[in-house]
Design a protein around this motif. Structure first.
Motif, mmCIF file in Angstrom:
data_model
loop_
_atom_site.group_PDB
_atom_site.id
_atom_site.type_symbol
_atom_site.label_atom_id
_atom_site.label_comp_id
_atom_site.label_asym_id
_atom_site.label_seq_id
_atom_site.Cartn_x
_atom_site.Cartn_y
_atom_site.Cartn_z
ATOM 1 N N LEU A 1 0.858 -1.187 0.000
ATOM 2 C CA LEU A 1 0.000 0.000 0.000
ATOM 3 C C LEU A 1 0.892 1.234 0.000
ATOM 4 C CD1 LEU A 1 -2.665 -1.030 2.698
ATOM 5 C CD2 LEU A 1 -2.802 -1.274 0.199
ATOM 6 N N LEU A 2 0.630 2.133 -0.941
ATOM 7 C CA LEU A 2 1.363 3.394 -1.003
ATOM 8 C C LEU A 2 0.347 4.489 -0.716
ATOM 9 C CD1 LEU A 2 4.084 4.300 -3.581
ATOM 10 C CD2 LEU A 2 2.374 5.986 -2.932
ATOM 11 N N ASP A 3 0.521 5.127 0.405
ATOM 12 C CA ASP A 3 -0.483 6.081 0.881
ATOM 13 C C ASP A 3 -1.885 5.472 0.801
ATOM 14 O OD1 ASP A 3 1.423 8.030 1.520
ATOM 15 O OD2 ASP A 3 1.421 8.824 -0.514
ATOM 16 N N GLY A 4 -1.970 4.232 1.204
ATOM 17 C CA GLY A 4 -3.260 3.558 1.310
ATOM 18 C C GLY A 4 -3.743 2.843 0.062
ATOM 19 N N ALA A 5 -3.116 3.121 -1.084
ATOM 20 C CA ALA A 5 -3.583 2.496 -2.327
ATOM 21 C C ALA A 5 -2.652 1.345 -2.705
ATOM 22 C CB ALA A 5 -3.611 3.534 -3.447
ATOM 23 N N PRO A 6 -3.219 0.227 -3.184
ATOM 24 C CA PRO A 6 -2.343 -0.883 -3.560
ATOM 25 C C PRO A 6 -1.539 -0.545 -4.821
ATOM 26 C CG PRO A 6 -4.632 -1.386 -4.110
ATOM 27 C CD PRO A 6 -4.642 -0.070 -3.393
ATOM 28 N N VAL A 7 -0.227 -0.778 -4.759
ATOM 29 C CA VAL A 7 0.605 -0.595 -5.956
ATOM 30 C C VAL A 7 1.529 -1.792 -6.074
ATOM 31 C CG1 VAL A 7 0.661 1.934 -5.814
ATOM 32 C CG2 VAL A 7 2.482 0.605 -4.730
ATOM 33 N N LYS A 8 1.995 -2.027 -7.280
ATOM 34 C CA LYS A 8 2.990 -3.072 -7.496
ATOM 35 C C LYS A 8 4.355 -2.424 -7.320
ATOM 36 C CE LYS A 8 -0.109 -5.985 -10.009
ATOM 37 N NZ LYS A 8 -0.662 -6.482 -11.253
ATOM 38 N N SER A 9 5.032 -2.788 -6.258
ATOM 39 C CA SER A 9 6.255 -2.069 -5.897
ATOM 40 C C SER A 9 7.408 -2.392 -6.840
ATOM 41 C CB SER A 9 6.648 -2.367 -4.451
ATOM 42 O OG SER A 9 6.876 -3.738 -4.257
ATOM 43 N N CYS A 10 7.184 -3.318 -7.786
ATOM 44 C CA CYS A 10 8.220 -3.581 -8.788
ATOM 45 C C CYS A 10 8.116 -2.596 -9.942
ATOM 46 C CB CYS A 10 8.101 -5.004 -9.327
ATOM 47 S SG CYS A 10 6.654 -5.272 -10.362
ATOM 48 N N THR A 11 7.073 -1.793 -9.960
ATOM 49 C CA THR A 11 6.932 -0.834 -11.060
ATOM 50 C C THR A 11 6.959 0.602 -10.556
ATOM 51 O OG1 THR A 11 4.677 -1.600 -10.963
ATOM 52 C CG2 THR A 11 5.788 -1.915 -13.030
ATOM 53 N N VAL A 12 7.378 0.767 -9.306
ATOM 54 C CA VAL A 12 7.505 2.107 -8.731
ATOM 55 C C VAL A 12 8.975 2.246 -8.354
ATOM 56 C CG1 VAL A 12 6.813 3.599 -6.811
ATOM 57 C CG2 VAL A 12 5.160 2.001 -7.804
ATOM 58 N N LEU A 13 9.557 3.404 -8.625
ATOM 59 C CA LEU A 13 10.925 3.638 -8.179
ATOM 60 C C LEU A 13 10.895 4.078 -6.716
ATOM 61 C CD1 LEU A 13 12.234 5.588 -11.292
ATOM 62 C CD2 LEU A 13 12.803 3.236 -10.647
ATOM 63 N N ALA A 14 11.933 3.698 -6.001
ATOM 64 C CA ALA A 14 12.009 4.146 -4.611
ATOM 65 C C ALA A 14 11.924 5.666 -4.574
ATOM 66 C CB ALA A 14 13.306 3.648 -3.981
ATOM 67 N N ALA A 15 12.571 6.306 -5.568
ATOM 68 C CA ALA A 15 12.572 7.769 -5.589
ATOM 69 C C ALA A 15 11.159 8.339 -5.719
ATOM 70 C CB ALA A 15 13.452 8.262 -6.738
ATOM 71 N N GLN A 16 10.301 7.615 -6.425
ATOM 72 C CA GLN A 16 8.920 8.091 -6.587
ATOM 73 C C GLN A 16 8.135 7.978 -5.283
ATOM 74 O OE1 GLN A 16 8.277 5.322 -10.004
ATOM 75 N NE2 GLN A 16 7.157 7.060 -10.892
ATOM 76 N N ALA A 17 8.625 7.136 -4.384
ATOM 77 C CA ALA A 17 7.901 6.941 -3.122
ATOM 78 C C ALA A 17 8.420 7.884 -2.042
ATOM 79 C CB ALA A 17 8.044 5.482 -2.678
#
Ligand code: FES
Ligand code: FES
Lengths: 168, 778
Positions: free
Chosen positions: A51-67
């Motif tokens: 969960l990214l700010d409460g929403a489910p995301v696939k963490s393999c398609t998000v950069l750490a920098a984007q988080a």
């Protein structure tokens, strides 16, 4: 290197990361939270769901920098005070896992699903979990597990006299 | 209370549910470096040059090696991987690549990102060679050869012993068909991962593998190391389905390079690599002829199997076709069966075991044949099956065409009856007719499969042929001083629920609380020897070993207990968490006291050694087991798109004794999901030049929850006499029984349009073409 401040399961940390670092690798390797898994490289399997700010995301398609600045919840953050969440307990009661590799992603996705729709039909559960693959179960018992959680929002652990818990 | 048979919740789950599983990639010893492969983009080519210098010079890269640059030390070359003599696969391509994705060089770098960069920097020159990517192409007259000295692309075959021509000719009717069992990818959700650490004494390997001892033996031989200096641990393993039992290069290269670099070396396959490098399953073509009478009795069957074994014949893969020949008659009594095979090499990924391994192919063939006979005689498919079944009173039944095949027990007719009742078959038939006449509703089809499979790989010789040390399985049961129990088993699980099942068996046998039992597996250090998890051998054989070891413990424990309460061992019974004198409620001693005393020589009866409540059993079994069942599938077909939806799915299983219905249900569902997926969705596809077209989960359709049905389950139980538990095993059943049930349903839905057969997978396009008579029918 890019500096990020990411909060995971309520703990915030600052790190310098290579700008191309995927969030899932940051979570697993920098933060050592290995419950989040990698099953593919095409964002098809959902094993890496957080969960990214409460929403489910696939963490393999998000950069750490984007988080940077975000609030992340991983499977390690679902239980409170050592008590399994209703979804976790549902998977236990209804045998919603076998090898357990896909499970963290399903638990997180199902948690988000029930947050949005606390009383889903079978079809709604199946559609809600469409982004997650399990190769072991055939999904029927995952669906049952999520139904169990919807019906037991407080969670519930029945016990048995023989020292073994049996399914309820 | 007996636990066996109860829906006990799993011991495995608490850790896995909170993210505290330990999968191999979760481990990061200090100093770990990452291994990656440079893989061939060509399916068939000569390597004319490899320039590793640019990659080797990159900061953070510890080394880059082609085959020629690798050595075991002191100039020793690298032995090939275990394989078929003369046609073994080299650890890295040896001058020629034989399938796209084959590794030609290996490198080690500080982290996985750097390793991926370095792979890009390796320069390899290829001189493309003509490729063959399918059985027909490899068998064509002027086909390019993969192994010149063999003189053909057929590397091994067994012709049918007797071609059954006379019996085929004597039958009232005969027909023939070509059935294609397409190539599938196993797709365990966790790809292959290995972490090898030779930086200290000896070698420790954590690996996602189904048979740790087997790997230890092979590593020892390969690396010239003693087995006692090698420890192989399979921690939590994220699925295997047969794919994690093959000896592929990373298993040998990570330990070798760890030894050379003096640091832990890890390799994590990406999914795209896994799709290309993890050995595929199936890929057989069956040329079938069947002779049958007007009443549906099948008189003769001839099945010539061609199996595509890929670029290198793997011993496991070579053996699949043997199992297919063995199981060609299914659960039927056919007067004459002739089955033979040929293994064909092509420029594709090698083939090896995948869930069911050789039996799904046989089942698909014979269950499609039964429907063809029904179609040609105008009889109902259920009736044709019934007329050919081996009867419930005919067991044990030896299949005349296959020497090793002796069906243990079964009641095929009862399973079919149960299926028809659960389906409400007659009502469904009416509904089908009504839907045919209503253009607004999807077409409907009903398919069935009454199947039998061969499981419990344990009779002597059944695994030795594949390089295993034996076919037995081992269990070691040990009492701790406080009366709690540690059970170690040699078969290493990957999701089947061993901890739960074996603890249940031990709890029943010993009368010890389930919570006071822990089960350990997957570590060569804790078990002196084990074989591994495949072919539904764990519960039937390892479970029997747990039972037998527990029985041995009990004998000694009774002696100690009797000594403690001054009774005769023969007068004792298991009672209330300990031993009591029969008929005397007061005379009782609990397990804790017995276990405690077992470590204190002064407390023991004459002749009983201290610490003796520790027993290991190597369990052999006299025969295979033959799980069976009847599966039924109802499909709806969209008239506009050709899309097939599974509307109902009924599973009637007979796996003999069920240890835990939850575990059994999980295994059957998972297998059925893979079987339905083979029928409808999955296929590894290559173009004519051997280029893979399905290298990721974007283009290989592993089904999600929206594609699969809810399951209805029924049960028939004919316990096997082959092991003391009566358990037959159930891990592969779903994958074996399902593909024909689904295909039969789709063909049934389209039969009024003249469709006789369609090859898997039944994509909307294929079905639409069949409905619209666009030449897709065959
Ligand atoms: S690993 Fe992220 S979706 Fe598969
Ligand atoms: S439980 Fe193994 S992949 Fe889902």
């Amino acid at each position: 290197m890019t500096e990020v401040r990411i909060s995971i399961n309520g703990e915030s940390r600052d790190h310098d990361v290579d700008p191309r670092t995927l969030l899932v690798h940051y979570i697993r390797e920098t933060r050592r939270l290995t419950g989040t898994h990698v099953g593919c490289d095409t964002s098809n399997c959902g094993a890496c769901t957080v969960l990214l700010d409460g929403a489910p995301v696939k963490s393999c398609t998000v950069l750490a920098a984007q988080a940077d600045g975000a609030e992340i919840t991983t499977v390690e953050g679902l239980a409170t005070n050592g008590t399994r969440s209703p979804v976790q307990e549902g998977f236990r009661q209804k045998h919603g896992l076998q090898c357990g590799y896909c499970t963290p992603g399903f638990l997180v996705a199902a948690t988000a699903l029930l947050e949005e729709n606390p009383d889903p039909t079978e079809q709604e559960i199946r559609e809600g979990l469409e982004g997650n693959l399990c190769r072991c179960t055939g999904y029927a018992m995952i669906v049952d597990s999520v139904r169990w959680a919807a019906e037991h929002p407080e969670g519930h652990v029945p016990t048995d006299t023989a020292g073994a818990e049996v399914a309820s | 209370m007996s636990l066996v048979g109860a829906a006990v919740l799993r011991k495995e789950d608490p850790n896995l549910l909170v993210g505290r599983g330990t999968f191999t990639d979760d481990l990061h010893p200090a100093g770990t470096a990452f291994m990656a492969f440079v893989r061939s983009p060509e399916a068939h080519a000569r390597i004319t040059g490899i320039d590793t210098s640019a990659a080797a010079d990159m900061p953070g890269v510890h080394g880059v090696w082609s085959l020629a640059e690798l050595s075991l030390g002191e100039g020793e070359g690298i032995p090939p991987l275990p394989g078929v003599p003369g046609l073994e696969r080299p650890a890295l391509a040896d001058g020629v690549v034989r399938f796209a994705g084959e590794p030609v060089a290996v490198l080690v770098a500080d982290d996985r990102y750097l390793a991926a960069d370095a792979v890009e920097a390796v320069d390899v020159d290829y001189e493309p060679l003509p490729a063959v990517a399918s059985i027909p192409a490899a068998l064509a007259e002027d086909a390019p050869l993969l192994y010149e000295p063999v003189g053909s692309n057929v590397v091994f075959g067994i012709p049918w012993e007797d071609d059954a021509e006379a019996e085929l000719a004597a039958a009232q009717n005969r027909t023939s068909i070509r059935l294609v069992n397409q190539r599938c990818a196993p797709v365990p959700l966790e790809p292959m991962v290995i972490l090898a650490d030779a930086s200290a004494e000896g070698l420790t390997v954590h690996v996602t593998f189904q048979a740790p001892h087997h790997l230890r033996t092979k590593l020892a031989g390969w690396l010239g190391e003693k087995e006692h200096r090698i420890r192989v641990i399979a921690p939590d393993v994220g699925g295997g389905f047969g794919s994690k039992i093959n000896f592929t290069p990373e298993l040998f290269l990570a330990p070798l390079l760890s030894r050379q670099l003096g640091r832990p070396v890890k390799h994590c396959q990406t999914r795209s690599e896994a799709m290309q490098l993890m050995y595929h399953g199936r890929d057989q073509i069956h040329d079938v002829e069947v002779g049958f009478d007007d009443d549906g009795r099948v008189r003769a069957l001839r099945n010539m199997i061609s199996q595509n074994v890929g670029g290198y014949p793997d011993p496991n893969g070579m053996g699949m076709a043997v199992l297919t020949t063995w199981m060609s008659a299914g659960c039927y009594k056919i007067d004459k069966v002739a089955a033979g095979f040929q293994n064909v090499v092509t420029n594709t990924t090698p083939i090896a075991a995948y869930r069911g391994a050789g039996r799904p192919e046989a089942t698909y063939m014979i269950e499609r044949v039964m429907d063809l006979v029904a179609d040609e005689t105008g009889l109902d498919p259920a009736d044709v099956r019934r007329r050919n079944f081996i009867g419930p009173d005919e067991f044990p039944f030896s299949q005349p065409h296959a020497e090793a095949v002796h069906y243990d027990t079964g009641n095929y007719e009862a399973a079919l009856d149960k299926l028809l009742e659960m389906l409400d078959y007659d009502t469904l038939k009416q509904e089908q007719a009504a839907r045919r006449d209503d253009p607004d509703r999807p077409l409907m089809g009903i398919g069935m499969s009454t199947w039998v499979e061969i499981a419990s790989f344990g009779p002597r010789g059944s695994l030795e042929g594949f390089g295993h040390l034996g076919s037995w399985e081992s269990a070691k049961v040990r009492l701790q001083p406080d009366g709690s129990v540690v059970v170690n088993v040699g078969s290493a699980p990957h999701g089947q629920g061993h901890e739960t099942a074996f603890a249940m068996i031990a709890a029943d046998e010993l009368g010890v609380d389930y919570d006071n039992i822990i089960v350990r597996a997957g570590d060569t250090e804790t078990m002196p020897q084990g074989i591994g998890t495949m072919g539904s051998r764990s519960v039937p054989i390892a479970g029997s070993a747990v039972k037998a070891a527990s029985e041995k413990i009990l004998v000694k424990a009774k002696e100690i207990a009797a000594h403690l309460i001054e009774a005769n061992p023969d007068d004792l019974e298991l009672r209330d968490g300990g031993f009591g004198v029969i008929g005397s409620p007061e005379d009782h001693v609990n397990w804790q006291a017995v276990a405690h005393a077992s470590f204190q020589p002064g407390q023991l009866p004459e002749g009983v050694a201290a610490g003796g409540l520790d027993e290991q059993v190597f369990q052999e079994v006299p025969n295979f087991t033959y799980p069976s069942g009847a599966y039924g599938c109802v499909v709806g077909i969209d008239r506009d798109t050709g899309e097939v939806r599974v509307e109902r799915y009924v599973l009637v299983d007979d796996c003999g004794t069920v240890i835990n219905p939850l575990l059994a249900k999980g295994q059957v569902h998972g297998g059925a999901a893979q079987g339905i997926a083979q029928a409808l969705y999955e296929a590894v596809v290559y173009d004519d030049a051997g280029q893979p077209q399905t290298s990721s989960l974007l283009d290989y359709l592993a089904p999600a929850a929206t594609e699969l049905p809810a399951f209805e389950e029924g049960r028939v139980s004919t316990p096997t006499p082959v092991n003391p538990l009566g358990a037959k095993g159930i891990g592969e059943s779903g994958a074996i029984g399902s593909p024909p049930a689904v295909v039969n349903a789709v063909v049934d839905a389209l039969s009024h349009l003249g469709v006789r057969h369609l090859d898997m997978p039944l994509s909307p396009e294929k079905v639409w073409n069949a409905m619209n008579d666009n030449g897709a029918t065959s």
